[in-house]
Design a protein around this motif. Structure first.
Motif, PDB file in Angstrom:
ATOM      1  N   PRO A  54       0.814  -1.219   0.000  1.00 13.94           N
ATOM      2  CA  PRO A  54       0.000   0.000   0.000  1.00 13.94           C
ATOM      3  C   PRO A  54       0.845   1.265   0.000  1.00 13.94           C
ATOM      4  O   PRO A  54       0.528   2.234  -0.700  1.00 13.94           O
ATOM      5  N   LYS A  55       1.948   1.260   0.749  1.00 15.17           N
ATOM      6  CA  LYS A  55       2.792   2.467   0.797  1.00 15.17           C
ATOM      7  C   LYS A  55       3.417   2.758  -0.557  1.00 15.17           C
ATOM      8  O   LYS A  55       3.629   3.921  -0.913  1.00 15.17           O
ATOM      9  N   ASN A  56       3.754   1.717  -1.342  1.00 16.44           N
ATOM     10  CA  ASN A  56       4.287   1.923  -2.679  1.00 16.44           C
ATOM     11  C   ASN A  56       3.301   2.693  -3.547  1.00 16.44           C
ATOM     12  O   ASN A  56       3.668   3.633  -4.257  1.00 16.44           O
ATOM     13  N   LEU A  57       2.049   2.254  -3.495  1.00 16.03           N
ATOM     14  CA  LEU A  57       1.013   2.867  -4.325  1.00 16.03           C
ATOM     15  C   LEU A  57       0.732   4.302  -3.898  1.00 16.03           C
ATOM     16  O   LEU A  57       0.481   5.175  -4.730  1.00 16.03           O
ATOM     17  N   LEU A  58       0.789   4.558  -2.598  1.00 16.40           N
ATOM     18  CA  LEU A  58       0.514   5.905  -2.104  1.00 16.40           C
ATOM     19  C   LEU A  58       1.694   6.852  -2.343  1.00 16.40           C
ATOM     20  O   LEU A  58       1.496   8.067  -2.438  1.00 16.40           O
ATOM     21  N   GLN A  59       2.891   6.313  -2.445  1.00 11.95           N
ATOM     22  CA  GLN A  59       4.060   7.150  -2.684  1.00 11.95           C
ATOM     23  C   GLN A  59       4.173   7.597  -4.137  1.00 11.95           C
ATOM     24  O   GLN A  59       4.820   8.607  -4.424  1.00 11.95           O
ATOM     25  N   LYS A  60       3.571   6.846  -5.037  1.00 17.31           N
ATOM     26  CA  LYS A  60       3.571   7.233  -6.441  1.00 17.31           C
ATOM     27  C   LYS A  60       2.452   8.248  -6.685  1.00 17.31           C
ATOM     28  O   LYS A  60       1.343   8.086  -6.177  1.00 17.31           O
ATOM     29  N   THR A  61       2.731   9.275  -7.476  1.00 15.28           N
ATOM     30  CA  THR A  61       1.703  10.254  -7.811  1.00 15.28           C
ATOM     31  C   THR A  61       0.744   9.665  -8.836  1.00 15.28           C
ATOM     32  O   THR A  61       1.035   8.640  -9.467  1.00 15.28           O
ATOM     33  N   ASP A  62      -0.389  10.310  -9.016  1.00 17.69           N
ATOM     34  CA  ASP A  62      -1.334   9.860 -10.031  1.00 17.69           C
ATOM     35  C   ASP A  62      -0.686   9.847 -11.413  1.00 17.69           C
ATOM     36  O   ASP A  62      -0.896   8.921 -12.200  1.00 17.69           O
ATOM     37  N   ASP A  63       0.081  10.878 -11.700  1.00 18.73           N
ATOM     38  CA  ASP A  63       0.744  10.940 -13.007  1.00 18.73           C
ATOM     39  C   ASP A  63       1.743   9.800 -13.174  1.00 18.73           C
ATOM     40  O   ASP A  63       1.873   9.226 -14.265  1.00 18.73           O
ATOM     41  N   GLU A  64       2.449   9.467 -12.099  1.00 21.59           N
ATOM     42  CA  GLU A  64       3.420   8.374 -12.179  1.00 21.59           C
ATOM     43  C   GLU A  64       2.723   7.034 -12.397  1.00 21.59           C
ATOM     44  O   GLU A  64       3.166   6.218 -13.223  1.00 21.59           O
ATOM     45  N   LEU A  65       1.644   6.788 -11.682  1.00 24.20           N
ATOM     46  CA  LEU A  65       0.895   5.545 -11.883  1.00 24.20           C
ATOM     47  C   LEU A  65       0.315   5.479 -13.295  1.00 24.20           C
ATOM     48  O   LEU A  65       0.298   4.413 -13.926  1.00 24.20           O
ATOM     49  N   LYS A  66      -0.147   6.599 -13.790  1.00 26.70           N
ATOM     50  CA  LYS A  66      -0.666   6.663 -15.158  1.00 26.70           C
ATOM     51  C   LYS A  66       0.437   6.356 -16.167  1.00 26.70           C
ATOM     52  O   LYS A  66       0.239   5.593 -17.123  1.00 26.70           O
ATOM     53  N   ASP A  67       1.609   6.945 -15.965  1.00 29.55           N
ATOM     54  CA  ASP A  67       2.727   6.719 -16.885  1.00 29.55           C
ATOM     55  C   ASP A  67       3.177   5.259 -16.872  1.00 29.55           C
ATOM     56  O   ASP A  67       3.519   4.700 -17.931  1.00 29.55           O
ATOM     57  N   LEU A  68       3.189   4.649 -15.710  1.00 27.09           N
ATOM     58  CA  LEU A  68       3.593   3.245 -15.611  1.00 27.09           C
ATOM     59  C   LEU A  68       2.583   2.333 -16.308  1.00 27.09           C
ATOM     60  O   LEU A  68       2.961   1.367 -16.970  1.00 27.09           O
TER      61      LEU A  68
END
Length: 293
Positions: free
Chosen positions: A106-120
């Motif tokens: 969960p901490k991994n997902l919360l540490q990434k920004t929305d833009d970063e998750l979108k880019d990945l």
């Protein structure tokens, strides 16, 4: 010729036929009192040159690879730019990729920004395996999970928002006898809110090397639940799990008392009938000597 893995090497059961690349070693958190998967390793991030060389090697030997799992337990802890670099190179070298996945805390997902998750996601990362373990805050704190029910829901919601497939794991018996009801009630609530694509239910078994740490961190006497109580928890979980969308449910891990699977809500009645039958016929349960976590 195979990769020179840094053992122990762990992957979800559903990744048994996947190509595995260790892009990180160990776990950056590594404090969960029930888990000894990476206790023998210091967390580190592998250099790009090493990762690239291994991808080049495997692309020559297994060019038709369709599924790839990024290990160890903390690939998502890498920077977005490094992960995108890895993903783009994998797609360059393997033409037939169908899925790339990794574990995610969960901490991994919360540490990434929305833009970063979108880019990945755009770069081709498809699926996260998220260890929820419990939805109850008391239990989560006692096993030093480093998460709360609320943060788990928030983390998973962010992954869902960007189109990732989610497979969430929970652990039957993690609340012991004292917190069994709260553990299952809150776990069902969190899972219902998250509505992952897959739910995997494991059963608590502590490695001897973890027993003292687990009991100390728990902060009070812990009583393991009996097999019939494991079935009680499974019954309550299946009964109370009310996802907004269908969920593939599995309790067929090696740690479980019996192999159970189905889709909820479609197979709820069938699963509950099987659990009821097992409670009346404990001789059908897997011998304890054959169970492992």
């Amino acid at each position: 010729m195979e990769l020179a893995y840094d053992y122990p090497l762990w992957r979800p059961p559903s990744e048994a036929n996947s190509m595995i690349f260790q892009v990180t070693l160990g776990c950056s958190f590594n404090k969960c009192s029930f888990c000894d998967m990476y206790r023998t390793k210091e967390y580190s991030e592998r250099p790009w040159d090493e990762i690239k060389a291994e991808i080049d090697l495997m692309a020559k030997i297994y060019p038709d690879t369709a599924r790839i799992f990024l290990a160890d337990g903390d690939a998502l802890n890498l920077s977005k730019d490094r992960l995108v670099q890895i993903l783009q190179y994998l797609y360059q070298k393997f033409a037939g990729i169908e899925r790339i996945s990794c574990y995610a805390m969960p901490k991994n997902l919360l540490q990434k920004t929305d833009d970063e998750l979108k880019d990945l996601r755009t770069a081709g990362l498809h699926m996260f395996y998220v260890g929820i373990e419990s939805g109850n805050d008391v239990v989560l704190k006692k096993v030093t999970k480093g998460a709360t029910g609320k943060s788990i829901i928030q983390a998973c919601a962010r992954a869902r928002k960007h189109g990732y497939v989610l497979s969430c794991m929970i652990i039957l018996g993690l609340g012991g006898k004292k917190y069994s009801k709260e553990h299952i009630a809150d776990t069902a609530r969190v899972l219902s809110e998250v509505a992952p694509d897959y739910v995997g239910a494991l059963t608590l078994h502590l490695d001897e090397s973890l027993n003292e740490e687990f009991m100390t961190k728990y902060g009070e006497p812990f009583e393991f639940i009996e097999d019939v109580e494991v079935l009680d928890e499974l019954e309550r979980l299946v009964q109370d799990l009310r996802p907004k969308t269908p969920v593939v449910f599995r309790a067929n891990h090696a740690s479980n008392v019996y192999s159970i699977k189905g889709t909820l809500p479609e197979d709820r009645g069938k699963i509950l009938s099987l659990v009821k039958s097992l409670k009346s016929h404990p001789e059908m349960l897997k011998p304890k000597a054959l169970r492992r976590f």
